[in-house]
Design a protein around this motif. Structure first.
Motif, PDB file in Angstrom:
ATOM      1  N   TYR A   4       0.860  -1.173   0.000  1.00 49.37           N
ATOM      2  CA  TYR A   4       0.000   0.000   0.000  1.00 49.37           C
ATOM      3  C   TYR A   4       0.896   1.222   0.000  1.00 49.37           C
ATOM      4  O   TYR A   4       1.912   1.247   0.690  1.00 49.37           O
ATOM      5  CB  TYR A   4      -0.915  -0.004   1.225  1.00 49.37           C
ATOM      6  N   VAL A   5       0.516   2.217  -0.775  1.00 47.87           N
ATOM      7  CA  VAL A   5       1.349   3.400  -0.929  1.00 47.87           C
ATOM      8  C   VAL A   5       0.539   4.645  -0.591  1.00 47.87           C
ATOM      9  O   VAL A   5      -0.566   4.833  -1.108  1.00 47.87           O
ATOM     10  CB  VAL A   5       1.893   3.509  -2.378  1.00 47.87           C
ATOM     11  N   ALA A   6       1.119   5.459   0.268  1.00 48.78           N
ATOM     12  CA  ALA A   6       0.543   6.777   0.542  1.00 48.78           C
ATOM     13  C   ALA A   6       1.484   7.800  -0.072  1.00 48.78           C
ATOM     14  O   ALA A   6       2.699   7.743   0.132  1.00 48.78           O
ATOM     15  CB  ALA A   6       0.400   7.009   2.039  1.00 48.78           C
ATOM     16  N   VAL A   7       0.923   8.699  -0.849  1.00 48.38           N
ATOM     17  CA  VAL A   7       1.704   9.799  -1.399  1.00 48.38           C
ATOM     18  C   VAL A   7       1.315  11.043  -0.607  1.00 48.38           C
ATOM     19  O   VAL A   7       0.176  11.487  -0.654  1.00 48.38           O
ATOM     20  CB  VAL A   7       1.444   9.990  -2.909  1.00 48.38           C
ATOM     21  N   ILE A   8       2.268  11.536   0.138  1.00 47.75           N
ATOM     22  CA  ILE A   8       2.051  12.701   0.983  1.00 47.75           C
ATOM     23  C   ILE A   8       2.345  13.934   0.160  1.00 47.75           C
ATOM     24  O   ILE A   8       3.442  14.101  -0.354  1.00 47.75           O
ATOM     25  CB  ILE A   8       2.960  12.671   2.232  1.00 47.75           C
ATOM     26  N   ALA A  78      -3.618   9.382  -1.769  1.00 46.98           N
ATOM     27  CA  ALA A  78      -3.011  10.709  -1.892  1.00 46.98           C
ATOM     28  C   ALA A  78      -3.495  11.526  -0.699  1.00 46.98           C
ATOM     29  O   ALA A  78      -4.691  11.734  -0.525  1.00 46.98           O
ATOM     30  CB  ALA A  78      -3.404  11.372  -3.192  1.00 46.98           C
ATOM     31  N   ILE A  79      -2.555  11.950   0.127  1.00 52.70           N
ATOM     32  CA  ILE A  79      -2.900  12.642   1.367  1.00 52.70           C
ATOM     33  C   ILE A  79      -2.150  13.969   1.409  1.00 52.70           C
ATOM     34  O   ILE A  79      -0.926  14.001   1.286  1.00 52.70           O
ATOM     35  CB  ILE A  79      -2.534  11.776   2.592  1.00 52.70           C
ATOM     36  N   ALA A  80      -2.884  15.047   1.574  1.00 46.56           N
ATOM     37  CA  ALA A  80      -2.265  16.377   1.650  1.00 46.56           C
ATOM     38  C   ALA A  80      -2.043  16.740   3.115  1.00 46.56           C
ATOM     39  O   ALA A  80      -2.911  16.521   3.962  1.00 46.56           O
ATOM     40  CB  ALA A  80      -3.166  17.407   0.989  1.00 46.56           C
ATOM     41  N   LEU A  81      -0.871  17.261   3.399  1.00 45.92           N
ATOM     42  CA  LEU A  81      -0.553  17.730   4.746  1.00 45.92           C
ATOM     43  C   LEU A  81      -0.176  19.201   4.681  1.00 45.92           C
ATOM     44  O   LEU A  81       0.614  19.605   3.829  1.00 45.92           O
ATOM     45  CB  LEU A  81       0.624  16.951   5.338  1.00 45.92           C
TER      46      LEU A  81
END
Length: 126
Positions: A4-8, A78-81
């Motif tokens: 599983y991949v999260a792109v921050i 895809a997660i924006a911080l």
């Protein structure tokens, strides 16, 4: 072993975080992310990628969104911080008091060329 991949997404760049979940962690990813060891590894990976300060609330947001996506069967998130500019700037290296330049840098002073002066007793020849 599913990855599983999260792109921050942070201002001006993206950081890719892969994780491989096995067994029950695939069905219950919160069990994986609840472990302090895995949270520390995640924080360490972010620091290696240039995020030097991430607040606990931001890490929790990232993990919560990622868990939600994994439970919905998504392998890519895809997660924006929103990070403060300081979070992306490396912390200054502390300089110990009373330190010399050679303690801080790889500094070796070079010898000065010797200067010779002519004596005032020189007399001119006629």
């Amino acid at each position: 072993m599913p990855e599983y991949v999260a792109v921050i997404k942070i201002p001006h760049r993206e950081i890719r975080l892969p994780v491989t979940l096995t067994g029950t962690h695939e069905d219950y990813p919160e069990d994986y992310f609840r472990l302090e060891k895995n949270q520390s590894l995640l924080r360490q990976h972010l620091q290696e990628q240039g995020i030097y300060q991430i607040e606990d609330a931001q890490l929790k947001k990232l993990i919560d969104e990622w868990i939600s996506d994994i439970k919905e069967g998504r392998k890519y998130s895809a997660i924006a911080l929103d990070l403060l500019p300081d979070a992306i700037t490396p912390p200054p290296t502390p300089i110990p008091p009373n330190s010399k330049p050679s303690d801080i840098f790889d500094y070796t002073p070079k010898p000065s060329p010797s200067i010779s002066y002519e004596s005032d007793t020189n007399q001119a020849e006629f």
